[in-house]
Structures are given as structure tokens and as C-alpha cells.
Design an enzyme around this catalytic site. Structure first.
Site, short mmCIF file in Angstrom:
data_model
loop_
_atom_site.label_atom_id
_atom_site.label_comp_id
_atom_site.label_asym_id
_atom_site.label_seq_id
_atom_site.Cartn_x
_atom_site.Cartn_y
_atom_site.Cartn_z
N HIS A 263 0.83 -1.20 0.00
CA HIS A 263 0.00 0.00 0.00
C HIS A 263 0.87 1.27 0.00
O HIS A 263 0.72 2.15 -0.85
CB HIS A 263 -0.89 -0.05 1.25
CG HIS A 263 -1.81 1.12 1.40
ND1 HIS A 263 -3.12 1.10 1.02
CD2 HIS A 263 -1.61 2.36 1.91
CE1 HIS A 263 -3.69 2.27 1.27
NE2 HIS A 263 -2.79 3.05 1.82
N GLU A 264 1.80 1.32 0.94
CA GLU A 264 2.65 2.51 1.03
C GLU A 264 3.57 2.63 -0.18
O GLU A 264 3.92 3.73 -0.60
CB GLU A 264 3.45 2.51 2.33
CG GLU A 264 2.60 2.49 3.61
CD GLU A 264 1.59 3.63 3.72
OE1 GLU A 264 1.79 4.69 3.10
OE2 GLU A 264 0.57 3.44 4.42
N HIS A 267 1.82 4.59 -2.77
CA HIS A 267 2.02 6.03 -2.54
C HIS A 267 3.41 6.47 -2.98
O HIS A 267 3.58 7.50 -3.63
CB HIS A 267 1.88 6.34 -1.04
CG HIS A 267 0.48 6.36 -0.51
ND1 HIS A 267 -0.51 7.14 -1.05
CD2 HIS A 267 -0.09 5.69 0.52
CE1 HIS A 267 -1.64 6.96 -0.37
NE2 HIS A 267 -1.41 6.08 0.60
N GLU A 293 -4.36 8.24 -2.85
CA GLU A 293 -4.94 7.00 -2.31
C GLU A 293 -5.24 6.02 -3.43
O GLU A 293 -5.17 4.80 -3.24
CB GLU A 293 -6.18 7.31 -1.48
CG GLU A 293 -5.92 8.12 -0.22
CD GLU A 293 -4.96 7.46 0.76
OE1 GLU A 293 -4.76 6.23 0.70
OE2 GLU A 293 -4.37 8.18 1.59
#
Lengths: 496, 496
Positions: A263-264, A267, A293
Site C-alpha cells: 500500500h505505502e 504512494h 490514495e
């Protein structure tokens, strides 16, 4: 020096200050010993005041006026001017003493939150959070007065330029109507499938870290311009050319950290892929938190909970943890990582129930900013909302309204971007797969280059050149729209 | 607000900026990915310029004048005013563009040095170092013009207020005359004793880190206000209430990191023990680098190479590394850790040969600042000096003039403080042992409280209240004097 060149140099210095603040904030969350908290808060408050002074420098108004008539500028420079004007307007709306008071209140509240969450003690947090809320409301009112927006729309605007709660309410009310029935149906379908066998831990932190780094490399993360560390609340932060992500490890369940890292990394890929020539300029920044996001959720939910990804990842997981047996087969892992459940914790939620967590928070923060919900009533309102939207009631505030750092850290107006991002992620991933049919098969081979190449061109490399709807329209053929997201959920979670 | 209160608030803000810079500098040396170097240099340069602007704020002159007549001030406040005036004078002597140019040149030169040292390539460093030297010379001349000092004395003054090269030359010429004969004699005595058996590695980094942390705790280091990490060149840095030390691990020899950790812990104890009420004020800072180095050397050389310390440490070393056999006995370890040798590397040198390394560097930097030694001739001059002072010639520049970060990082005028610190360390340790006869026996039990308690009262807690000679006179009965240092060497290294 031309007015535009003066502006570019000035915003370059503001960026150098942001980079300093970004690393100090990262350090506060990862490395700092606890005895340094008060002193660090002083330093961060000082740098934020100085940054604010730079951002409201009265010469900016003159330069912006002079540069408006400069017909030698190209598309990117003109877009940069537009973004400079937007930032300047937003910044000049908030007085310096409010910025400083807010920074100090946030530092104090974050510290109080760590303790209050650990002890599930909302009353201990209340006075700190009340102060943060009061200052957020004041800042929203000040910005709203200039921009002609309600305080909450003005706060939203900080995270997603152009966002309006009226449009978000419409999207969220539609989802709030769609999801409860869909969730029932999906849970029933899931109950009819064999449950994946339990994965037996403990899973050593070092092995988890190694697997996470392996996945970051596969996704295309550049370790020469970033790091992976540990913090209580995972985040992507740092500076230009230094995009640092964090995770937290649970020895009983390696997927929490692994999916968090993915997830990160989503980003981080956005940040690392911003346009190099405008890295320290307003137009070179990420467009907004909806697209941000979307990039994390595109990686975590769209790409890395696919059967293709688990075909690639399963052998690496087995090797990392010595896993054997049917529960370590790709198909069993896929079933495990697409399981859905009504839970209490947003960051642990699956993509089906996640929007309910976000809709709850959006409704509550809108009400708190409008002073329609007294802060002391937040725990009760939270629990009532959980009951209504998810059919569950948290047993305590640690698993309820104390779980997220966003409100203590002054991130009011941020929550809706998670679900708007999930909607955008579905649109973008669908478009990437249509544009390049090898996208998913390549992921099955651990090759994210087709996907990331498409994202570089259609999202990352554009910075803030276009607004979110224009970017989405160019990339996917339509503005933000929940249709593809719903279709994705149906394809993945309902019986064929 | 009184003039004094305005000054205190202003210097508090300067301190908050120093703390930000300190953590960013620490991060650059420990955590930062290499791709961030240029961007970090921009951020650090910006913060240093802003700090310089705060330090030369013209209101300071007015406030200092007004506060001079304030007869309500106590001793500490008056000393604080004196230190404020000293800092203001030094800062106003250097123009802002020189500060910024110097910061950028240093960042570039440090990066070039890392590469040049690895490849033993002095010519690759030369242009970067020439720029740093040019700017150091310019800064020394600017400060010297205001203070009525030579450029080199002005640079010395930045590290040790009141230091003069004439006095240092006298002390160093005396040592340069004493040490060669002493070293011969000590080496001969050593050759007549049995050599300690080799300690068989490898020594795992994790075990080394654990032992280092155990020793830091024994010495009284406060982990709530600091950290231990890894960097190429060990240092003590960070911020008020956040005193971070670093080391580097060698799996073949655990003593390098262990003694390095003890050394940096000596620095850190000084920083952590500065007067709490004046922590962010000029009078609350460490007095100067002579006393700072005295604190690291007092711990590393005086306390922790004593027979008493090795009696305490030997069982911990055996437990950490599974050591057995006679070479792990306390007496053998003491012989090992008091062995002397003519080597190339300053940071690996023993306390007998260390002054020669310092005297060499002091003579060379004095000549380079005075433009008496062209930078291109530094390697040859270095090697000639090593031959003369130590009787050895480094086989390459990596083991010669490229070994230290001080010149690339702009620390010209720093080197002499190491040996002046060694002299002060001998005086202070001797005085502590005379004042509290249990000091050494307690160290044998792993109890540093008597020693550190005495240092808190006589050194750390005084900040910059007194000048170095006044502090030494109060604590030891005399100003800086090499007599006790020579007596210590004779007692430890010559036959009884």
C-alpha cells in the site's frame, strides 16, 4: 530575473523547507526517543511558521500578477503559476499565529493520542483533541471565507483541490445504499467456499522485512531515494528524492505488514514518479489525495490481491517463512487475501467493508466541524454509526474512535479521499489493463513494469498539470465514477 | 518583556533551529539514501541561512545594550548575556552569502570525500576541498578582523573560546619533544611483557550492539533522550534532549566499536548533563571542544582502559561473544587494550601515539589556512609529517590525508582540541579520584555514579558559566597543564 523565475526560486526554497519538515516528522514517528518530544515540537512549530512566512511573502502577489502577462510560458509553466496562485491563496487565508498554535496543539495531541489509544481512554484525549478541532474549524472558516466555501469544503480542499462535500455525499450515499446488501451477498458466497487453512506463525520480523523489501523492488520502488522503517501508524513521508515508507510487524500475521508495505509503496511510486523537472515546484506535486490514495489502493487492492499476483508471491512467501501444505498454495492464499469480514479497524478492513469505515468518519467529521456533534459525544456517535453502517459495535474506544491518528494530527477532511481513491483505483487499473493486455499476466511473473509504465505516463509524471477529473477522463475516459469500482467488487466477490 | 527576556526567547528559537539542523545532519550521516544528497544539501543550506539571519538579527545589538544595565540579573543570566554577546559577535562577522556558500561547499565536499576515501583518490577530492578551504580562510579572516585575531585563531575560537595557537604550539612542541622518547621506552617495556593472545572472531554485530548498549547504560547514558546508530565516521550529535551517538562495527574486532561507543558516550553524558534550566540558551551549552573531548577521553582512556573497568567488563565480553581461555581474562584484556603501536589511523590510535596525529594535523591546517602549504602538496606534507612525528609512512592517502572527515566538513581548527582534551581529561580524572577515593573501585563494580556525579557538578552542569581554565582551576586546582597527562602515561606504560 523574470517574475516567473523569481516565483520558481521562491517555491524551490519553500520546497527545501518542506523537505526538512518531512524528514523531521518522519524522524518523530520512527526514530525519536520519547524525551525529545517537547523539544521536537518546538523545532517543527518554528519551521512551519517560517515556511508559512515564506508562503505568504507579499512579493508573491506582485510576482503572480506580473507573471500572468508573460506569454513566453509553456503549458507546464502556466499550470505551475495556477498552482502557485492556489497555494498562495490558501496560505494567505490562515494567519501565522493560527498556524503555530495548530502545530503545537497537534504535537501535544499526537503524544496524548498514543497514550490514550494504548489505554483506551477517550476522556484523556478529549481536551487535546478539542483544541485541535477548534483550530481546524477556525482554519477552515478562514480559508472558506476567502475561497467562498464552507469550513469543511475548505478543509477538504487542502487534501483534494476542488472536492465538495455535496458531491462526496452523493457518491457516499449511493455506496452506503449499495454496500450493505452487497456485503451480505458476498459474505454468503464466501461462506459457501472452503475456508483457507490457517497459516501457522510466528513469522519472524526479519523475514517479513526481507519479503516486504523484495515486493517493493518488484513494484519498482527506488531504494536509492527512500527507505523502509517501522512506525505505529504506517505512512509514506520524507522528502523529494527521499520517499520513506513505514510499516508495523505482527509476528502472528505477516500479511498485515506485507499488504501495508505494498500500500505505502503505491504512494511512494507516485512520489518517486513525479515530474523530475518540476519536483520542487507546485505543479510537480501529486495532484491530490484522491489520486494518491488511488495509487496505494491500486497496488494493494487491485494488483496485489489478484490471482496473478498471488501466483507470483506464493513461492516467495513459502520461502520466506518455510511454509508448506495446501494453505500455502496460491489459490488458498488468494482466498485468504480476498476474505471479507465486518471488523472494527479501518486499516485492517477489506475493500468491501472499508468504505463503511470512511463514510462513518466523513459524516462524523463533517458534523464536528459544523459543531453539530459535541466532541464528548464522539464515542457514542461512532458506535452508533458502526452499528448502522457495519452492523458491529466496538467493545472499547481503542477499537473505536481512538484507532486513527488523523484527527489528533489535524487531518480533518482527509478521510473521504480513501474511498474516492478506491473508486479512482478501480477506474485506473481497469484502463491500464485495457490499454496493455499484458498488465495482469506480467504481474503474475512479478513484472510490474507494464502497469507502472502506464501509471508513470497517465498519473505520476503529470504531477498537478491537470485536475483530478481531467486526468481521470484523459486516462480512463470518464471522471470519478463508482461504476467500475462496483463492477470490480462484483467480479471478485460474487459467484460467477 | 525585558531586554533579557527578549534575548532568551530569541536564543530559544535559534536553539530550536539548531535542533532541527542537528537531527537532519544526523539523518544525513545515518539514514539518508544516497539519492537524496543534493536535495538534503539544499534543505540544510536553507536552514543554516535562516539560522544565521536569526543570529545576526539587528535587534540583538539593541537588546544586548539594554540588558547590560539590568541589575536584577543573577550570575547565570549575566554569564548568559556574555555568551550571547560572544555568539552575536562571531556570527555578525560572517556575511550570509559566505555562510550559504560554505554550507553548500561542505555538503558537496563530504559526498566527494566518501568516494575519494574509498578509492584513495586525493586528486578527486582536491577541487572540493580547495573550495571548502578557501571559504574557511575567508570566514577566519572575517572573524579575525572583528575579534583582533589571526584567521586561524579565529577558527580555533569557534571550537574553543579563548584558544590561541601560540599557547597550543607551546604545549604541542613540548609534547612533540617528550613523546618520541617516551614512546620508544613504552614500546620497549611492552615488548618485555607477554603479548595477550588473539581474540578469535567473528564478533556478531548484534552482540556488539548489545554490549555497547549495556556499557552506555552502565555509564549513565539516558536512552529516553538519545539513540545509538551506525555511521561511517562515529559522532555524537542530534539535539537538546535527543543526544544521539553512532559507531561502526567490525566483525573482526569488537573493541573498535565498543571503545568508540564509550568515547561517544562520554560526549553524550556532557550534552545530557548540561544545565536543564539553560538547555536552549548560550550559557547552557558545552563550554568548548577541549572540555568536550576531555569528557570522551576521560571515559574511553582514563576510566575504561583501567584495570578496574576491565575487571567489570571482562565477564560481560565473555558472555557477549562466548569467549573462553586466558586471552579473555581481565588482566590479558587490560594488556590488550593498553597496547600501543605506531599506526596510520588517528581514530584507531592509542593515547600515547594519538597526540602525534593531532600535532601533525594542527601544523598542517595552520599552514594551509595561512596559505603556507598549497593544498596539492598536502599528501606529501602529510607523509613527511607522519615520518617525522611517528616514524611511519602511510602506503596510500586513504590511510593518510583522506582518513578524516574534519577538513571536508569544514572543521578547521578542531583537531588541536583532541589533545588539549586528553590533557584536561587526565587532570579531571585525577581530581575526581582524589575527591572521591571510591571512584575507581566503583568502576570495577560497573558503577559509574561517583565519577559521573562528580563530573555533573564540576563540568557538565556548569555549561558555559566559566571559561575552560577557570573551570579546570576550580575543579582540579590548576589551568590546562600537561603534567598530569604525562604522569598518567608514565604510570600506565612504563615499568614500575
Amino acid at each position: 530575473m523574470s517574475a516567473y523565475a523569481s516565483l520558481a526560486a521562491h517555491f524551490g526554497r519553500i520546497s527545501a523547507m518542506s523537505n526538512a519538515i518531512g524528514i523531521l516528522q518522519w524522524d518523530s514517528d520512527t526514530m525519536m526517543p520519547k524525551g525529545a518530544a517537547a523539544s521536537r515540537a518546538e523545532s517543527l512549530a518554528l519551521l512551519r511558521v517560517l515556511q508559512h512566512e515564506m508562503a505568504v511573502d507579499p512579493r508573491l502577489g506582485d510576482w503572480l500578477e506580473a507573471a500572468a502577462g508573460d506569454d513566453t510560458l509553456g503549458d507546464w509553466e502556466r499550470a505551475n503559476l495556477r498552482e502557485m496562485r492556489r497555494v498562495f491563496t490558501a496560505q494567505t487565508a490562515v494567519p501565522a499565529d493560527l498556524v503555530e498554535a495548530s502545530s503545537k496543539a497537534i504535537s501535544a495531541c499526537e503524544m496524548a493520542w498514543r497514550q490514550a489509544r494504548a489505554e483506551s481512554d477517550f476522556p484523556a484525549l478529549l481536551p487535546y483533541l478539542a483544541e485541535v478541532l477548534r483550530l481546524q474549524r477556525e482554519a477552515g472558516a478562514a480559508k472558506g471565507a476567502i475561497l467562498g466555501l464552507s469550513p469543511y469544503d475548505a478543509l477538504l480542499n487542502d487534501y483534494e483541490p476542488g472536492a465538495r462535500i455535496a458531491r462526496i455525499d452523493a457518491l457516499f450515499d449511493d455506496l452506503a445504499a449499495f454496500l450493505p446488501g452487497f456485503t451480505e451477498e458476498a459474505l454468503a458466497a464466501q461462506a459457501r467456499r472452503p475456508a483457507p487453512g490457517a497459516l501457522e506463525g510466528p513469522f519472524a520480523v526479519e523475514a517479513q522485512r526481507g519479503l516486504g523489501q523484495r515486493m517493493m523492488a518488484a513494484l519498482g520502488y527506488d531504494f536509492d531515494r527512500g527507505r523502509l522503517d517501522v512506525s505505529t501508524h504506517p505512512f509514506c513521508g520524507g522528502a523529494d528524492h527521499d520517499v520513506r515508507i513505514t510499516t508495523r510487524y505482527d509476528e502472528a500475521d505477516f500479511a498485515k505488514a506485507l499488504m501495508g508495505v505494498i500500500h505505502e509503496t503505491g504512494h511512494a511510486l507516485y512520489e518517486q514518479g513525479r515530474p523530475a523537472a518540476y519536483m520542487n515546484q507546485p505543479v510537480g506535486q501529486a495532484r491530490g489525495m484522491v489520486l494518491h490514495e488511488s495509487q496505494s489502493l491500486l497496488m494493494e487492492m487491485q494488483a496485489c490481491r489478484s490471482r496473478e499476483f498471488l501466483g507470483f508471491a506464493a513461492p516467495l512467501m513459502r520461502a520466506a517463512f518455510g511454509g508448506t501444505g495446501p494453505e500455502w498454495e496460491a489459490e488458498a492464499l488468494w482466498r485468504r487475501y480476498t476474505r471479507i469480514e465486518r471488523g472494527f479497524i479501518r486499516v485492517d478492513a477489506d475493500e468491501v467493508t472499508y468504505p463503511a469505515h470512511v463514510i462513518l468518519r466523513t459524516r462524523l467529521e463533517k458534523a464536528m466541524i459544523a459543531d453539530d456533534l459535541p466532541l464528548a459525544e464522539l464515542p457514542a456517535a461512532w458506535n452508533a454509526g458502526m452499528k448502522e453502517l457495519l452492523g458491529t459495535t466496538p467493545p472499547n474506544d481503542r477499537l473505536g474512535c481512538l484507532q486513527d491518528i488523523h484527527w489528533p494530527s489535524g487531518g480533518w477532511g482527509y478521510f473521504p479521499t480513501y474511498t474516492l481513491g478506491a473508486i479512482a483505483a478501480a477506474q485506473l487499473f481497469d484502463a491500464a489493463c485495457r490499454a496493455e493486455p499484458d498488465t495482469l499476466p506480467a504481474i503474475g511473473r512479478g513484472d510490474f513494469a507494464p502497469l507502472v509504465g502506464w501509471l508513470r505516463t497517465h498519473v505520476h509524471g503529470l504531477g498537478s498539470l491537470l485536475d483530478t477529473d481531467a486526468l481521470l477522463t484523459r486516462a480512463t475516459g470518464r471522471p470519478l465514477d463508482a461504476g467500475v469500482f462496483k463492477a470490480h467488487l462484483a467480479r471478485r466477490y460474487l459467484p460467477a
